[in-house]
Motif scaffolding. Structure first.
Motif, PDB file in Angstrom:
ATOM      1  N   ALA A 169      -5.834   9.871   4.313  1.00 32.63           N
ATOM      2  CA  ALA A 169      -4.713   9.114   3.730  1.00 32.63           C
ATOM      3  C   ALA A 169      -4.921   8.928   2.227  1.00 32.63           C
ATOM      4  O   ALA A 169      -3.971   9.037   1.440  1.00 32.63           O
ATOM      5  CB  ALA A 169      -4.565   7.765   4.418  1.00 32.63           C
ATOM      6  N   LYS A 198      -4.076  12.208   0.531  1.00 29.25           N
ATOM      7  CA  LYS A 198      -2.625  12.435   0.516  1.00 29.25           C
ATOM      8  C   LYS A 198      -1.969  11.596  -0.578  1.00 29.25           C
ATOM      9  O   LYS A 198      -1.136  12.096  -1.331  1.00 29.25           O
ATOM     10  CB  LYS A 198      -2.020  12.102   1.872  1.00 29.25           C
ATOM     11  CG  LYS A 198      -0.535  12.338   1.916  1.00 29.25           C
ATOM     12  CD  LYS A 198       0.041  12.149   3.292  1.00 29.25           C
ATOM     13  CE  LYS A 198       1.546  12.414   3.221  1.00 29.25           C
ATOM     14  NZ  LYS A 198       2.142  12.614   4.510  1.00 29.25           N
ATOM     15  N   GLU A 252      -0.265  13.694  -3.447  1.00 21.77           N
ATOM     16  CA  GLU A 252       1.192  13.778  -3.325  1.00 21.77           C
ATOM     17  C   GLU A 252       1.931  12.679  -4.081  1.00 21.77           C
ATOM     18  O   GLU A 252       3.092  12.849  -4.420  1.00 21.77           O
ATOM     19  CB  GLU A 252       1.599  13.744  -1.853  1.00 21.77           C
ATOM     20  CG  GLU A 252       1.120  14.960  -1.087  1.00 21.77           C
ATOM     21  CD  GLU A 252       1.526  14.927   0.367  1.00 21.77           C
ATOM     22  OE1 GLU A 252       2.419  14.138   0.746  1.00 21.77           O
ATOM     23  OE2 GLU A 252       0.930  15.700   1.145  1.00 21.77           O
ATOM     24  N   ARG A 254      -1.730   3.511   5.819  1.00 22.81           N
ATOM     25  CA  ARG A 254      -1.082   4.542   6.631  1.00 22.81           C
ATOM     26  C   ARG A 254      -0.906   4.079   8.075  1.00 22.81           C
ATOM     27  O   ARG A 254       0.131   4.317   8.693  1.00 22.81           O
ATOM     28  CB  ARG A 254      -1.871   5.846   6.593  1.00 22.81           C
ATOM     29  CG  ARG A 254      -1.104   6.979   7.300  1.00 22.81           C
ATOM     30  CD  ARG A 254      -1.925   8.224   7.479  1.00 22.81           C
ATOM     31  NE  ARG A 254      -3.010   7.900   8.391  1.00 22.81           N
ATOM     32  CZ  ARG A 254      -4.221   8.438   8.335  1.00 22.81           C
ATOM     33  NH1 ARG A 254      -4.511   9.325   7.419  1.00 22.81           N
ATOM     34  NH2 ARG A 254      -5.142   8.110   9.189  1.00 22.81           N
ATOM     35  N   ALA A 259       2.941   3.716   8.574  1.00 20.77           N
ATOM     36  CA  ALA A 259       3.282   5.039   9.115  1.00 20.77           C
ATOM     37  C   ALA A 259       3.941   5.918   8.048  1.00 20.77           C
ATOM     38  O   ALA A 259       3.361   6.111   6.987  1.00 20.77           O
ATOM     39  CB  ALA A 259       4.161   4.892  10.359  1.00 20.77           C
ATOM     40  N   GLU A 260       5.153   6.421   8.309  1.00 19.55           N
ATOM     41  CA  GLU A 260       5.802   7.351   7.370  1.00 19.55           C
ATOM     42  C   GLU A 260       6.191   6.688   6.054  1.00 19.55           C
ATOM     43  O   GLU A 260       6.447   7.369   5.068  1.00 19.55           O
ATOM     44  CB  GLU A 260       7.031   8.004   8.013  1.00 19.55           C
ATOM     45  CG  GLU A 260       8.234   7.098   8.196  1.00 19.55           C
ATOM     46  CD  GLU A 260       8.175   6.179   9.416  1.00 19.55           C
ATOM     47  OE1 GLU A 260       9.039   5.290   9.497  1.00 19.55           O
ATOM     48  OE2 GLU A 260       7.282   6.345  10.260  1.00 19.55           O
ATOM     49  N   ARG A 261       6.212   5.356   5.989  1.00 17.93           N
ATOM     50  CA  ARG A 261       6.573   4.648   4.761  1.00 17.93           C
ATOM     51  C   ARG A 261       5.337   4.305   3.906  1.00 17.93           C
ATOM     52  O   ARG A 261       5.475   3.707   2.847  1.00 17.93           O
ATOM     53  CB  ARG A 261       7.327   3.367   5.114  1.00 17.93           C
ATOM     54  CG  ARG A 261       8.626   3.627   5.860  1.00 17.93           C
ATOM     55  CD  ARG A 261       9.292   2.330   6.242  1.00 17.93           C
ATOM     56  NE  ARG A 261       9.990   1.789   5.105  1.00 17.93           N
ATOM     57  CZ  ARG A 261      11.299   1.839   4.930  1.00 17.93           C
ATOM     58  NH1 ARG A 261      12.063   2.405   5.844  1.00 17.93           N
ATOM     59  NH2 ARG A 261      11.854   1.320   3.864  1.00 17.93           N
ATOM     60  N   SER A 278      10.195  -2.087   5.224  1.00 27.69           N
ATOM     61  CA  SER A 278      11.550  -1.788   5.684  1.00 27.69           C
ATOM     62  C   SER A 278      12.436  -3.002   5.429  1.00 27.69           C
ATOM     63  O   SER A 278      11.952  -4.095   5.102  1.00 27.69           O
ATOM     64  CB  SER A 278      11.541  -1.464   7.179  1.00 27.69           C
ATOM     65  OG  SER A 278      11.234  -2.645   7.922  1.00 27.69           O
TER      66      SER A 278
END
Length: 174
Positions: free
Chosen positions: A54, A57, A61, A98, A102-104, A118
């Protein structure tokens, strides 16, 4: 009524739990900070790629996000210039981030609903469980848990994401 001190970081006041974060101010020369930044790179390199997935990444990224929200110097300072401990904490920060988001996880820590939190997480946060009490003394911030303000519909995960967000804000990473 006075708070009952459990230890130097936690106190209970009635049904409220209070977490204390104190600022540790160290005056360090810029040359030492630069050396520590070089050394943390070596410490991170010694950790297996599997354990720092993580972290890698985020760094590769989302470099701007990585620098803004988890600059290595902040971890070095919070670990008293122990670069090995700082490297472990920095990698753990991204692993936990992570796991929770999760994806956020690789979106900015904001309260817009478009970032790591969210729209539902923002509602949970705005309910006031937990909340940061402003630092008016210069000694550190207080993370206040008011269980009465916990929304019945909120999930454990949403509350954990809110705590993570506030800890990130309190640490000065956002």
């Amino acid at each position: 009524q006075q708070p009952k001190r459990i230890n130097e970081e936690v106190a209970v006041f009635g049904s409220y739990e209070v977490q204390y974060w104190t600022k540790k101010i160290m005056n360090v020369e810029p040359a030492i900070e630069q050396k520590a930044l070089q050394e943390i790179e070596h410490a991170v390199e010694s950790i297996s790629p599997e354990d720092k997935r993580a972290y890698l990444k985020a760094r590769e990224e989302r470099p701007h996000l990585f620098e803004a929200e988890s600059h290595p110097l902040k971890f070095i300072q919070s670990c008293g210039y122990n670069v090995w401990e700082a490297a472990k904490r920095m990698i753990s920060y991204w692993h936990e981030r992570r796991e929770l988001f999760a994806e956020r996880a690789f979106l900015p820590m904001t309260q817009t609903g478009d970032g790591a939190l969210s729209a539902n997480d923002v509602v949970v946060l705005q309910a006031g469980f937990p909340c940061l009490i402003p630092d008016t003394t210069g000694n550190g911030q207080i993370l206040f848990f008011d269980r009465r303000r916990s929304l019945q519909a909120s999930t454990r995960e949403a509350r954990l994401r809110c705590v993570f967000y506030l800890l990130t804000v309190a640490s000065g990473h956002c």
